[in-house]
Each structure stands twice: as C-alpha cells, then as structure tokens.
Design a protein around this motif. Sequence first.
Motif, PDB file in Angstrom:
ATOM      1  N   GLU A  42       0.830  -1.206   0.000  1.00  0.00           N
ATOM      2  CA  GLU A  42       0.000   0.000   0.000  1.00  0.00           C
ATOM      3  C   GLU A  42       0.867   1.259   0.000  1.00  0.00           C
ATOM      4  OE1 GLU A  42      -2.738  -0.292   3.226  1.00  0.00           O
ATOM      5  OE2 GLU A  42      -3.968  -1.831   2.236  1.00  0.00           O
ATOM      6  N   MET A  43       1.836   1.269  -0.885  1.00  0.00           N
ATOM      7  CA  MET A  43       2.754   2.400  -1.018  1.00  0.00           C
ATOM      8  C   MET A  43       2.718   2.925  -2.447  1.00  0.00           C
ATOM      9  SD  MET A  43       4.204   2.992   1.906  1.00  0.00           S
ATOM     10  CE  MET A  43       4.504   2.184   3.480  1.00  0.00           C
ATOM     11  N   LEU A  44       2.897   4.251  -2.578  1.00  0.00           N
ATOM     12  CA  LEU A  44       2.984   4.902  -3.881  1.00  0.00           C
ATOM     13  C   LEU A  44       4.149   5.873  -3.855  1.00  0.00           C
ATOM     14  CD1 LEU A  44      -0.360   4.727  -3.141  1.00  0.00           C
ATOM     15  CD2 LEU A  44      -0.453   5.432  -5.530  1.00  0.00           C
ATOM     16  N   TRP A  45       4.847   5.977  -4.988  1.00  0.00           N
ATOM     17  CA  TRP A  45       5.979   6.879  -5.114  1.00  0.00           C
ATOM     18  C   TRP A  45       5.619   7.994  -6.106  1.00  0.00           C
ATOM     19  CZ3 TRP A  45       6.373   1.920  -3.752  1.00  0.00           C
ATOM     20  CH2 TRP A  45       7.299   1.580  -2.753  1.00  0.00           C
ATOM     21  N   PHE A  46       5.813   9.241  -5.670  1.00  0.00           N
ATOM     22  CA  PHE A  46       5.500  10.405  -6.491  1.00  0.00           C
ATOM     23  C   PHE A  46       6.759  11.236  -6.697  1.00  0.00           C
ATOM     24  CE2 PHE A  46       1.283   9.229  -5.244  1.00  0.00           C
ATOM     25  CZ  PHE A  46       0.451   9.729  -6.233  1.00  0.00           C
ATOM     26  N   SER A  47       6.791  11.956  -7.809  1.00  0.00           N
ATOM     27  CA  SER A  47       7.884  12.883  -8.099  1.00  0.00           C
ATOM     28  C   SER A  47       7.295  14.110  -8.785  1.00  0.00           C
ATOM     29  CB  SER A  47       8.939  12.224  -8.995  1.00  0.00           C
ATOM     30  OG  SER A  47       8.402  11.946 -10.270  1.00  0.00           O
ATOM     31  N   TYR A  48       7.998  15.241  -8.602  1.00  0.00           N
ATOM     32  CA  TYR A  48       7.540  16.478  -9.231  1.00  0.00           C
ATOM     33  C   TYR A  48       7.841  16.450 -10.728  1.00  0.00           C
ATOM     34  CZ  TYR A  48       7.017  18.333  -4.515  1.00  0.00           C
ATOM     35  OH  TYR A  48       6.635  18.540  -3.211  1.00  0.00           O
TER      36      TYR A  48
END
Length: 389
Positions: A297-303
Amino acid sequence: MGCSSCSTGKDGQPKGCKNNGTCGTDGCNKLTVFDWLSNMSLPNGSEPFNCVEVRFKNSRKEFFKNTDKISLSIGDIVVTEAKSGHDVGMVTLAGELVKVQMKKKKIGVDSEDVLKIYRKANQKDIDTWQKCRDREEEIKKRSREIAIALKLQMKISDVEFQGDGSKATFYYTAEDRVDFRQLIKDMAKAFSIRIEMRQIGYRQEAQRLGGIGSCGRELCCSTWLTDFRSVSTSAARYQQLSLNPQKLAGQCGKLKCCLNYELDIYLDALQDFPSQDTKIFTEKGLAFCQKVDIFKEMLWFSYKDDAANWHMLTKQQVNELVARNKKKEKITSLEDYALENIEEKTTVFENVVGEDSLTRFDKPKNNKKKRRNNNRRNKNKRPVKNAKK
C-alpha cells in the motif's frame, strides 16, 4: 510425473514405461482424478454406481455405462462402444465419484452420449490396439507431407486411432477455415482407413502434446487444468507485469493461463487503491505517480520538474491529498507527508542444527611448504658468529 514402471536406460536417459500416458499404475496419466471415496463402503441395500470413466489417448475421457455389471477397477483395459465399431481404453475412475464428475460436467446418466462397455479387453484386443498406436507417428508425418503438398494452411498436431483400427482422428490447428476435402481423399487412399478431421484450439493442442513450462513444472493444461478461460492483457496490467509477449506467452503461443490465478486477489486489493494516473497539485509543483506497490500500500511520487527524486506516500495519504485537491485546499509540498526513513525488516535465519561452519569437513590446507620457506629465510637473516682466534 512418472509411474513405477519408469527407469533409466543405459545411456543415462529416462527409459520410461513407453505407454504414452496409459500405464496401468495411473502414475503418469494426465488430468488424473484422485478417488477419495475408494475406501468408503456403501450403505446396506445400495448398489454401486453403474457408470465408469474411461480414458483414451492423452486427455480424452468419456463416461460409459456398465450395464452388464462387470467387476471393474482403476487400470483395467476395456472394450467400449463407439459410433462405428468399438474402441479400447483404460478405466480411470469408478464408483460414486463418477456420479460427482458427471454432475460437474452436466452429463446425464440416461444421455445418448453415454455409451456402454462391452467387456474387458483380451490379449487380441490389446495387441490390435498397440499396433494401431505404433502406426500413429508414421501416419502423422505422412499426413503433414500431404498437407504441405496441397498447400493447406493448417498444422496436424496429433493422430488418434480407434481401438479396432478402423478409423483415425486427425487433430489440427488453423487460423482460418480450411477446405480439406482433397486431403481426406488422399489420406484415405494412402492409409486405407476412415478419416475424421477435428479442429482444436492452440491451448487444446498444448494440452494434448504436453511439455515443461517456464516455471520448470509440467504444463497446467496437461496435468490438472480442465477449463480454459480467456486471458487478456489487462490481467498483466493489474498485476504490474511488463507487457513482454515473450515472457507472458506460453508454449501454445497464447497468454499464460497462470495470469488468472492471482488476478482476483489483485482486483480485491485495487478496489480502494488510487489509480496510477493520479496527480497531486502542490505549491511546489505538479506531482505524478511513478511506482506502485499494491500489497504494501505504497505509492511513489515525483515532481514534474524534478523527476529524479521520488517521495514515498501511503495509500491513505494519497487519498487524503486527492480529496484536498478536489476541495481546492492548499498543499505545501510532498516532503511534509513523505516517509523518508523506513527501516526494512531483515530476516534472520537461526542455526537450528548447531552447525556454523560450512567448510568444517574440508581438509586443512597443507602449509609445510610455507614453513620450509620461512625457515630458509630466517636462516639467511641470522648474523654470522665471529670465528675463534
């Protein structure tokens, strides 16, 4: 899978029972059903079920009536009724479990498709059956040559003789409709038997031929899988698999059936999971989803302007931020919510047996040569004593 009759040849290669899946020990049969009711006795006054399951070449199984009440058990070779002539097969299931299998496959006891058993096969029936089985490979090769000469876009994958040798069924695969009328005439003239052509799918072809999958085990379709459900590329997308056709395709050339095995678990986990196309609007910039771990239940975001730095967020945090975006509330940055320092649990294996060293049985190295060389060097380094005057 192998039977007790299998052994090793002189050259070290597996010799096998050479029965092509029809051995009497029922050990190397395909799609075998375990009779878990065999040790249970029937109630008083009840008669045993009068139908048995008979298996022919490869995975073809049919149900037959035992109208004459012949004493049959698993592994018996029997002569059965056919549409024309008679056939020879092996009993693979008898008793009350046959009733369960017929109900599962929606076959009625009084159906016209359920034929009857004539008798147990004698030695003459078995010899005729074995001679027909020995001719199958030669006829299959010759029939392929005839099909190539007629320039037919089809592949003859298998040949199955009837037990009395009067008819042969040719199984083939083809993309489009094939006009094989001339092929039947040429094969009937060459082999002097009645010909029946039966088209099968690519999955059924792999089921009949068998093989080893990429997992190292026998193909599921040739061992236990009976129903072939459609497999789409969306099953691979839901499981976060790369859409590489060479890895996702099986020996039949279609998508692997095992892609559907864990699909329901992924669909349940994705019910309240944010989409991978989710975008988060912050004062620092627009953030895109780069990676997803469904079960953690993890998500990785970047600008958008800084795609190299990823920020890890939980599923609840992403849902909260998306809800705040819909309400047009201000979000300063992802750094306020990112989980930077997460200690991963390392698995420690305990030494249960009490054996620490893996090299405890190795012979110690012989260091005599090193000692000799060291002694020689020490002798040369010693100072020479003054001779007596």
